[in-house]
Design an enzyme around this catalytic site. Structure first.
Site, PDB file in Angstrom:
ATOM      1  N   TYR A  61       0.853  -1.185   0.000  1.00 42.43           N
ATOM      2  CA  TYR A  61       0.000   0.000   0.000  1.00 42.43           C
ATOM      3  C   TYR A  61       0.884   1.228   0.000  1.00 42.43           C
ATOM      4  CZ  TYR A  61      -4.958  -0.669  -0.035  1.00 42.43           C
ATOM      5  OH  TYR A  61      -6.236  -0.902  -0.462  1.00 42.43           O
ATOM      6  N   GLU A  63      -0.526   4.567  -0.584  1.00 41.74           N
ATOM      7  CA  GLU A  63      -1.423   5.727  -0.739  1.00 41.74           C
ATOM      8  C   GLU A  63      -0.664   7.008  -0.459  1.00 41.74           C
ATOM      9  OE1 GLU A  63      -4.831   5.171   1.738  1.00 41.74           O
ATOM     10  OE2 GLU A  63      -5.808   3.834   0.314  1.00 41.74           O
ATOM     11  N   ASP A 212      -6.547  14.854 -24.632  1.00 42.38           N
ATOM     12  CA  ASP A 212      -6.512  13.431 -24.276  1.00 42.38           C
ATOM     13  C   ASP A 212      -5.833  12.707 -25.437  1.00 42.38           C
ATOM     14  OD1 ASP A 212      -6.941  10.757 -23.917  1.00 42.38           O
ATOM     15  OD2 ASP A 212      -9.100  10.913 -23.545  1.00 42.38           O
ATOM     16  N   THR A 238      -3.458   7.248 -22.007  1.00 43.42           N
ATOM     17  CA  THR A 238      -3.261   5.885 -21.533  1.00 43.42           C
ATOM     18  C   THR A 238      -1.772   5.579 -21.684  1.00 43.42           C
ATOM     19  OG1 THR A 238      -3.587   5.008 -23.743  1.00 43.42           O
ATOM     20  CG2 THR A 238      -5.524   5.088 -22.323  1.00 43.42           C
ATOM     21  N   LYS A 241      -1.357   1.996 -25.126  1.00 45.17           N
ATOM     22  CA  LYS A 241      -1.652   1.995 -26.566  1.00 45.17           C
ATOM     23  C   LYS A 241      -0.333   2.207 -27.317  1.00 45.17           C
ATOM     24  CE  LYS A 241      -6.430   3.249 -25.600  1.00 45.17           C
ATOM     25  NZ  LYS A 241      -7.497   4.268 -25.674  1.00 45.17           N
ATOM     26  N   ARG A 247      -1.242  -1.518 -18.967  1.00 41.84           N
ATOM     27  CA  ARG A 247      -2.528  -0.812 -18.962  1.00 41.84           C
ATOM     28  C   ARG A 247      -2.523   0.216 -17.851  1.00 41.84           C
ATOM     29  NH1 ARG A 247      -5.144  -3.459 -22.434  1.00 41.84           N
ATOM     30  NH2 ARG A 247      -6.881  -2.018 -22.368  1.00 41.84           N
TER      31      ARG A 247
HETATM   32  C1  LIG Z   1      -8.548   4.440 -24.876  1.00 39.99           C
HETATM   33  C2  LIG Z   1      -8.970   5.820 -24.552  1.00 39.99           C
HETATM   34  C3  LIG Z   1      -9.222   6.232 -23.235  1.00 39.99           C
HETATM   35  C4  LIG Z   1      -9.423   5.315 -22.054  1.00 39.99           C
HETATM   36  O1  LIG Z   1      -8.599   4.363 -21.746  1.00 39.99           O
HETATM   37  P1  LIG Z   1      -8.955   3.199 -20.708  1.00 39.99           P
HETATM   38  O2  LIG Z   1      -7.618   2.861 -20.181  1.00 39.99           O
HETATM   39  O3  LIG Z   1      -9.623   2.136 -21.488  1.00 39.99           O
HETATM   40  O4  LIG Z   1      -9.843   3.763 -19.659  1.00 39.99           O
HETATM   41  C5  LIG Z   1      -9.442   7.581 -23.003  1.00 39.99           C
HETATM   42  N1  LIG Z   1      -9.467   8.459 -24.005  1.00 39.99           N
HETATM   43  C6  LIG Z   1      -9.285   8.095 -25.280  1.00 39.99           C
HETATM   44  C7  LIG Z   1      -9.327   9.141 -26.344  1.00 39.99           C
HETATM   45  C8  LIG Z   1      -9.050   6.765 -25.601  1.00 39.99           C
HETATM   46  O5  LIG Z   1      -8.921   6.403 -26.882  1.00 39.99           O
END
Ligand SMILES: *Cc1c(COP(=O)(O)O)cnc(C)c1O
Length: 434
Positions: A61, A63, A212, A238, A241, A247
């Protein structure tokens, strides 16, 4: 079938301890090794990134943040999280990073909670035209607790920017709704995002600009897409990707006041204990992103995407906006045959060992469960070492399978069988890297 001796050994051990779970993971390793992964949001991580997650760090933990934890025994966790933050800042040329978000959606939740009160308005792209569910879907936190207004793409076929962001409309929507936040960055948009233009609109209407970059983060880090800095106030992404990490989520900013608000919004605002094993893995992945070879990876991802979209258009398919600038393309299947749907294409291609997802195209008349398109991306196949000539091969396979599917089940079964064998041979010749 695991792609690294250490990973394989780990899996063998797991099978001996829990045969049922071990067997299922082994089957999945085999599936990943022997199929062509074209899902634009997926990738294959290195053995080092994978192994960092399977460590004793999961026991702890931690936090709080480095130097300010709510539990004892965090000395090594402080050092690891600090390292992850430093590498994240180095990747983006940013001053502050929060590496704790468990996912991209949670990074967005924290960023929105940091800058808005419940009921406040924010602006984002029409969701079905490429936005993410965390950008204002009604049943998501973003749509339940805040008030989204949406800006469109150009839907007029005659317009030079057909299916691209309509920046005049972004401005119009923002001047009318006066949102607290303006969001850009998408899940299914194949073109460069003009962050400077977004910032000038945000300034004009008094909004905080949030980029984002979940999909394109790796391209940005690798120099294959313009950076959201210095334009965006907040950048979320993220890590799994195009960044090719575990993840998870990540938030960056250059503004110290915003950074403080974000830290509070992540913990204790949205989350409890951080996943320290995942944060260690993020640090490993970020280290890989900072290596010179990552630049070459990012530019190859884009070259492969251009080659794949070109090869599909040559075969009668239509890519929205006429192609791609990044790692993904939206393929309008109706151009090849009016009866083709995204749902059928996804299902048929999977039978042939080619994995993708159905996706609505801008202004799609078909419902989300059917769609007229598929979204294809090249991050994973590029990690596997495939190049532009392989993209022509893949486009040929896709066309063979879809053409056979239009004829009937007999033709489809035979063609899937044949293509599946060719896919497996290409995969065997281009194994997943260690
Ligand atoms: C994939 C994605 C997310 C979210 O990712 P998660 O890890 O699945 O929650 C947020 N914004 C955009 C634009 C995405 O393509």
């Amino acid at each position: 079938m695991a792609h690294n001796a250490t990973v394989a050994g780990t899996l063998e051990y797991l099978r001996s301890r829990d045969p049922k779970v071990g067997e299922l993971i082994a089957l999945e390793a085999g599936r990943q090794a022997s199929t062509i992964e074209l899902i634009a949001s997926e990738n294959h991580v290195s053995a080092a990134v994978m192994l960092a997650m399977g460590t004793c760090l999961t026991n702890k933990y931690a936090e709080g943040y480095p130097g300010a934890r709510y539990y004892g025994g965090c000395v090594h966790h402080d050092a690891l999280e600090t390292l992850a933050r430093e590498r994240a800042c180095a990747m983006f040329g940013a001053r502050f990073a929060n590496v704790q978000p468990h996912s991209g959606a949670q990074a967005n939740q924290a960023a929105m909670m940091a800058m808005m009160e419940p009921g406040d308005t924010f602006a984002s792209l029409v969701l079905k035209d490429g936005g993410h569910l965390s950008h204002g879907m009604k049943i998501n936190f973003s749509g339940r607790f805040f008030r989204p207004v949406h800006y469109p793409l150009h839907y007029d076929k005659a317009h030079a920017d057909y299916e691209r962001i309509d920046y005049d409309a972004v401005r119009r929507v923002c001047l009318e709704a006066r949102p607290k936040m303006l969001l850009c960055g998408y899940s299914a948009y194949p073109r460069v995002i003009d962050f400077a233009k977004f910032r000038s609109i945000a300034d004009e209407c008094g909004a905080v600009l949030m980029a984002d970059v979940a999909h394109i983060a790796g391209l940005i880090v690798g120099g294959a897409h313009p950076s959201p800095f210095p334009h965006a106030h907040i950048v979320t992404t993220t890590t799994h990707k195009t960044l090719r990490g575990p993840r998870g989520g990540l938030i960056l900013t250059n503004d110290e006041e915003i950074a403080k608000k974000i830290d509070k919004a992540v913990f204790p605002g949205a989350q409890g204990g951080p996943l320290m094993h995942v944060i260690a893995s993020k640090a490993v992945a970020f280290g890989e992103c900072l290596e010179p070879s990552f630049k070459e990876y990012a530019s190859r991802v884009v070259r492969n995407a251009k080659a794949l979209s070109g090869a599909l258009m040559k075969r009668g398919y239509r890519c929205t906006t006429g192609g791609t600038d990044n790692h993904l393309m939206l393929v309008d299947l109706r151009a090849r045959a009016e009866a083709l749907t995204g749902a059928d294409a996804e299902k048929w291609l999977e039978r042939a060992g080619i994995i993708c997802n159905k996706n609505g195209i801008p202004d799609d008349p078909r419902p989300p469960r059917v769609t007229s398109g598929v979204r294809l991306g090249t991050p994973a196949v590029t990690t596997r070492g495939l190049n532009e000539s392989h993209m022509d091969t893949i486009a040929g396979w896709i066309d063979r399978v879809l053409s056979a599917g239009l004829k009937g089940e007999n033709e489809l079964a035979g063609e899937c069988e044949a293509v599946r064998r060719e896919v497996a041979a290409l995969c065997a010749a281009n194994p997943l890297p260690s």
